[in-house]
Design an enzyme around this catalytic site. Structure first.
Site, PDB file in Angstrom:
ATOM      1  N   CYS A 267      -4.262  -0.106  -8.190  1.00  0.00           N
ATOM      2  CA  CYS A 267      -2.997   0.126  -8.900  1.00  0.00           C
ATOM      3  C   CYS A 267      -2.769   1.546  -9.393  1.00  0.00           C
ATOM      4  O   CYS A 267      -1.722   2.126  -9.134  1.00  0.00           O
ATOM      5  CB  CYS A 267      -2.911  -0.811 -10.099  1.00  0.00           C
ATOM      6  SG  CYS A 267      -2.529  -2.488  -9.620  1.00  0.00           S
ATOM      7  N   PHE A 268      -3.737   2.097 -10.132  1.00  0.00           N
ATOM      8  CA  PHE A 268      -3.440   3.328 -10.876  1.00  0.00           C
ATOM      9  C   PHE A 268      -2.891   4.446  -9.995  1.00  0.00           C
ATOM     10  O   PHE A 268      -1.803   4.953 -10.222  1.00  0.00           O
ATOM     11  CB  PHE A 268      -4.684   3.807 -11.627  1.00  0.00           C
ATOM     12  CG  PHE A 268      -4.951   3.050 -12.891  1.00  0.00           C
ATOM     13  CD1 PHE A 268      -4.073   2.079 -13.335  1.00  0.00           C
ATOM     14  CD2 PHE A 268      -6.079   3.311 -13.653  1.00  0.00           C
ATOM     15  CE1 PHE A 268      -4.316   1.372 -14.499  1.00  0.00           C
ATOM     16  CE2 PHE A 268      -6.328   2.618 -14.825  1.00  0.00           C
ATOM     17  CZ  PHE A 268      -5.446   1.638 -15.243  1.00  0.00           C
TER      18      PHE A 268
ATOM     19  N   ALA B  72     -14.964   8.007 -20.646  1.00  0.00           N
ATOM     20  CA  ALA B  72     -15.047   9.025 -19.599  1.00  0.00           C
ATOM     21  C   ALA B  72     -15.794   8.437 -18.413  1.00  0.00           C
ATOM     22  O   ALA B  72     -16.690   7.613 -18.575  1.00  0.00           O
ATOM     23  CB  ALA B  72     -15.783  10.247 -20.119  1.00  0.00           C
TER      24      ALA B  72
ATOM     25  N   THR C 296       3.474  -5.177  -7.096  1.00  0.00           N
ATOM     26  CA  THR C 296       3.978  -3.997  -7.786  1.00  0.00           C
ATOM     27  C   THR C 296       4.840  -3.208  -6.831  1.00  0.00           C
ATOM     28  O   THR C 296       4.400  -2.818  -5.761  1.00  0.00           O
ATOM     29  CB  THR C 296       2.816  -3.109  -8.246  1.00  0.00           C
ATOM     30  OG1 THR C 296       1.986  -3.924  -9.048  1.00  0.00           O
ATOM     31  CG2 THR C 296       3.306  -1.939  -9.058  1.00  0.00           C
TER      32      THR C 296
ATOM     33  N   PRO D 261       0.835  -1.216   0.000  1.00  0.00           N
ATOM     34  CA  PRO D 261       0.000   0.000   0.000  1.00  0.00           C
ATOM     35  C   PRO D 261       0.865   1.259   0.000  1.00  0.00           C
ATOM     36  O   PRO D 261       2.070   1.181   0.251  1.00  0.00           O
ATOM     37  CB  PRO D 261      -0.772  -0.117   1.314  1.00  0.00           C
ATOM     38  CG  PRO D 261       0.072  -0.984   2.189  1.00  0.00           C
ATOM     39  CD  PRO D 261       0.831  -1.906   1.292  1.00  0.00           C
TER      40      PRO D 261
HETATM   41  C1  UDX Z   1      -5.160  -1.976 -13.849  1.00  0.00           C
HETATM   42  C2  UDX Z   1      -4.470  -2.316 -15.186  1.00  0.00           C
HETATM   43  O1  UDX Z   1      -5.438  -2.292 -16.247  1.00  0.00           O
HETATM   44  C3  UDX Z   1      -3.793  -3.663 -15.092  1.00  0.00           C
HETATM   45  O2  UDX Z   1      -3.094  -3.932 -16.295  1.00  0.00           O
HETATM   46  C4  UDX Z   1      -2.837  -3.659 -13.915  1.00  0.00           C
HETATM   47  O3  UDX Z   1      -2.213  -4.927 -13.773  1.00  0.00           O
HETATM   48  C5  UDX Z   1      -3.555  -3.295 -12.641  1.00  0.00           C
HETATM   49  O4  UDX Z   1      -4.227  -2.039 -12.798  1.00  0.00           O
HETATM   50  P1  UDX Z   1      -7.452  -2.683 -12.674  1.00  0.00           P
HETATM   51  O5  UDX Z   1      -7.138  -1.601 -11.691  1.00  0.00           O
HETATM   52  O6  UDX Z   1      -7.830  -4.027 -12.146  1.00  0.00           O
HETATM   53  O7  UDX Z   1      -6.200  -2.929 -13.641  1.00  0.00           O
HETATM   54  O8  UDX Z   1      -8.677  -2.216 -13.616  1.00  0.00           O
HETATM   55  P2  UDX Z   1      -8.833  -1.330 -14.948  1.00  0.00           P
HETATM   56  O9  UDX Z   1      -9.727  -2.066 -15.855  1.00  0.00           O
HETATM   57  O10 UDX Z   1      -7.536  -0.886 -15.499  1.00  0.00           O
HETATM   58  O11 UDX Z   1      -9.655  -0.068 -14.408  1.00  0.00           O
HETATM   59  C6  UDX Z   1      -9.106   0.888 -13.503  1.00  0.00           C
HETATM   60  C7  UDX Z   1     -10.098   2.009 -13.255  1.00  0.00           C
HETATM   61  O12 UDX Z   1     -10.235   2.831 -14.411  1.00  0.00           O
HETATM   62  C8  UDX Z   1     -11.510   1.513 -12.926  1.00  0.00           C
HETATM   63  O13 UDX Z   1     -12.068   2.321 -11.909  1.00  0.00           O
HETATM   64  C9  UDX Z   1     -12.241   1.668 -14.236  1.00  0.00           C
HETATM   65  O14 UDX Z   1     -13.623   1.776 -14.063  1.00  0.00           O
HETATM   66  C10 UDX Z   1     -11.599   2.962 -14.756  1.00  0.00           C
HETATM   67  N1  UDX Z   1     -11.677   3.125 -16.222  1.00  0.00           N
HETATM   68  C11 UDX Z   1     -11.104   2.211 -17.063  1.00  0.00           C
HETATM   69  C12 UDX Z   1     -12.286   4.259 -16.746  1.00  0.00           C
HETATM   70  O15 UDX Z   1     -12.781   5.113 -16.000  1.00  0.00           O
HETATM   71  N2  UDX Z   1     -12.309   4.424 -18.109  1.00  0.00           N
HETATM   72  C13 UDX Z   1     -11.742   3.529 -18.975  1.00  0.00           C
HETATM   73  O16 UDX Z   1     -11.797   3.767 -20.185  1.00  0.00           O
HETATM   74  C14 UDX Z   1     -11.123   2.377 -18.429  1.00  0.00           C
END
Ligand code: UDX
Ligand code: ADP
Length: 487
Positions: free
Chosen positions: A280-281, A272, A135, A96
């Site tokens: 992760c992000f 959007a 990560t 974390p």
């Molecule tokens: C992410 C990466 O995609 C993955 O490759 C990595 O290993 C871990 O982090 P994750 O967090 O599980 O995966 O989900 P992801 O599908 O990437 O969505 C992340 C967030 O972005 C979610 O809240 C999703 O709803 C949002 N999102 C995604 C958007 O708001 N718009 C989009 O176009 C795509």
């Protein structure tokens, strides 16, 4: 020389990454015994539950576990035994963001990685390949190596690999079955390359060789942060454009569609939303910011930081829109929030935009009805308690009700907020919902999920589309409403 044939794998950490990943390795490699350990007894009990009531929801996961559990896939809390027996160990513990001390709010807390590494060094009596799966910031493998070398016994060598996981929650099993790529980083020494070949050999049981990329350790660690930062950057860019769309009358879905048609850009990750969430992000970008600052690259740090700030802005903007639209006050009003998970097809709530929205609504003293198909009730109370440190759980419970369906959540409310893109929200009996709501009945679609025209026909006022009917006052109102019906 043929690569070392691995027959016993241990995974430390039975969470969202370690659990599905190692279950799929067990499925695809019946000749390998895979043991997944965790300190958390309740989590292991759930993995072992007779009715397969697994601790995480992931489409397809139960089927994989049903096929392998007790055959070559085992779940246990005996970490030491697991370490002693394994030839290859995945370290898949939580990392974390640090809450205090140096780098608080940005750097990853490597305490769990360090403790697991120290335990490996203390217990191992034979050589092991140790793989960082969690990560981690760049150069963590170096720290792991230092700890292992300083504590190892004679005739016991440790090779460190980095093998970041790129699966996304909700599609984890499909991502693991058919990964875009598998990335393995190693020291570029002979021993490092041998260890890398041994792990590549495991994946080659189902992944085509041209998709198994082998690189240096640091490149591998940085690639994971880079991939997440680039994906999140697209969402923040499209969300920044959504603010411009709203002020001008352009439609963000149409803009994203047009932009995504350029094959150099591509259609994915241009949806959007109310803001991205997930484990992760945000964490990984903040890690990248911290790394850039430590490397004395303030402009680079500021650039990446802005991706996260745009996400915060998007969430704030959305909750402000709700308040503004409900005649500038939501005090004492009732709002239904559909979706609590950070995205569809998962029960995971880490960094979910829903939590921020509900926190804002509670601070405005609104009443909130929550419905999510997969998030368990105790998790919702835990998240809201953390998000609202100034409120007791008792007072939170006075303002929040957890419901069993979207229709129940909508009963007698002034507004519905769609916070997660669960498919079932499209198929809600909207006419019935409308009848049970107070009027005017508002729908704030934070995921551009529902058919706004259809809901408008029923009688709902749908955001973002009600802009076109002149409900949002902007300097472009006149331009935007020319030729369009008025409310
Ligand atoms: C992410 C990466 O995609 C993955 O490759 C990595 O290993 C871990 O982090 P994750 O967090 O599980 O995966 O989900 P992801 O599908 O990437 O969505 C992340 C967030 O972005 C979610 O809240 C999703 O709803 C949002 N999102 C995604 C958007 O708001 N718009 C989009 O176009 C795509
Ligand atoms: P991720 O999403 O990265 O998989 P999780 O938090 O879901 O993260 O899972 C990490 C798991 O690692 C938790 O279940 C935690 O109990 C476990 N864990 C942390 N440290 C250790 C350790 N030293 N030994 C065994 N398990 C650990």
């Amino acid at each position: 020389m043929a690569p070392l044939k691995i027959t016993k794998i241990l995974c430390i950490g039975a969470g969202y990454v370690g659990g599905p990943t190692c279950a799929v390795i067990a499925l695809k490699c019946p000749h390998i015994t895979v043991t997944i350990v965790d300190l958390n007894q309740a989590r292991i009990d759930a993995w072992n539950s007779p009715d397969f009531n697994l601790p995480i929801y992931e489409p397809g996961l139960e089927d994989v576990v049903r096929q392998c559990r007790g055959r070559n896939l085992f779940f246990s809390t005996d970490v030491d035994k697991g370490i002693r027996e394994a030839e290859l160990i995945f370290v898949s513990v939580n990392t974390p963001t640090k809450k205090s001390g140096v780098g608080a709010g940005f750097a990853a807390d490597l305490n769990y990685v360090e403790l697991a590494t120290r335990q490996i060094a203390a217990v191992a009596t034979t050589s092991k390949i140790v793989v960082e799966k969690s990560t981690v910031p760049c150069r963590t493998a170096e720290s792991m190596r230092t700890i292992l070398e300083a504590n190892s016994k004679p005739n016991c060598r440790f090779d460190i690999l980095s093998n970041p996981e790129f699966l996304a929650e909700g599609t984890a099993i499909a991502d693991l079955f058919q990964p875009d790529r598998v990335l393995i980083g190693s020291l570029q020494t002979r021993e490092g390359k041998d260890a890398c070949a041994a792990l590549a050999n495991v994946y080659s049981n189902w992944v085509p060789e041209n998709k198994i990329l082998t690189v240096g350790l640091w490149s591998s660690e940085l690639s994971k942060l880079a991939a997440n930062a680039m994906l999140a950057q697209r969402i923040s860019s499209v969300n920044a454009l959504s603010a411009i769309c709203e002020a001008t009358g352009a439609n963000i879905d149409e803009v994203a569609h047009a932009v995504g048609y350029d094959s150099r850009v591509g259609p994915k990750f241009l949806k959007a939303s109310v803001g991205f969430g997930g484990s992760c992000f945000q964490k990984d970008i903040l890690n990248l910011v911290y790394l850039s600052e430590s490397l004395h690259l303030p402009e680079v740090a500021a650039y990446w930081r802005q991706v996260v700030e745009m996400n915060e802005y998007q969430k704030r903007r959305f909750s402000k829109r709700v308040v503004d639209t409900l005649f500038n006050t939501i005090t004492g009003k009732h709002i239904a929030v559909l979706g609590f998970a950070f995205k569809a097809d998962t029960g995971d709530t880490r960094e979910s935009a829903s939590i921020t929205l509900i926190r804002d609504f509670l601070s405005e003293r609104a009443f909130v009805n929550i419905y999510d198909p997969k998030v368990i009730e105790s998790q919702i109370w835990l998240d809201l308690s953390e998000a609202c440190p100034n409120m007791s759980l008792e007072s939170i419970k006075k303002q929040v009700k957890i419901c069993n369906s979207a229709v129940e959540a909508a009963l007698n409310t002034e507004a519905i907020v769609i916070a997660t893109e669960w498919k079932e929200f499209k198929a809600v009996a909207w006419t019935e919902v409308y009848e049970h709501m107070k009027k005017p009945a508002f729908v704030f679609d934070g995921r551009l999920l529902v058919d706004a025209d259809e809901l408008t026909k029923i009688g709902f006022k749908v955001y973002p589309s009600f802009f076109f009917f002149g409900s949002v006052h902007s300097q472009f109102d006149k331009v935007a409403t020319i030729g369009r019906p008025t409310a």
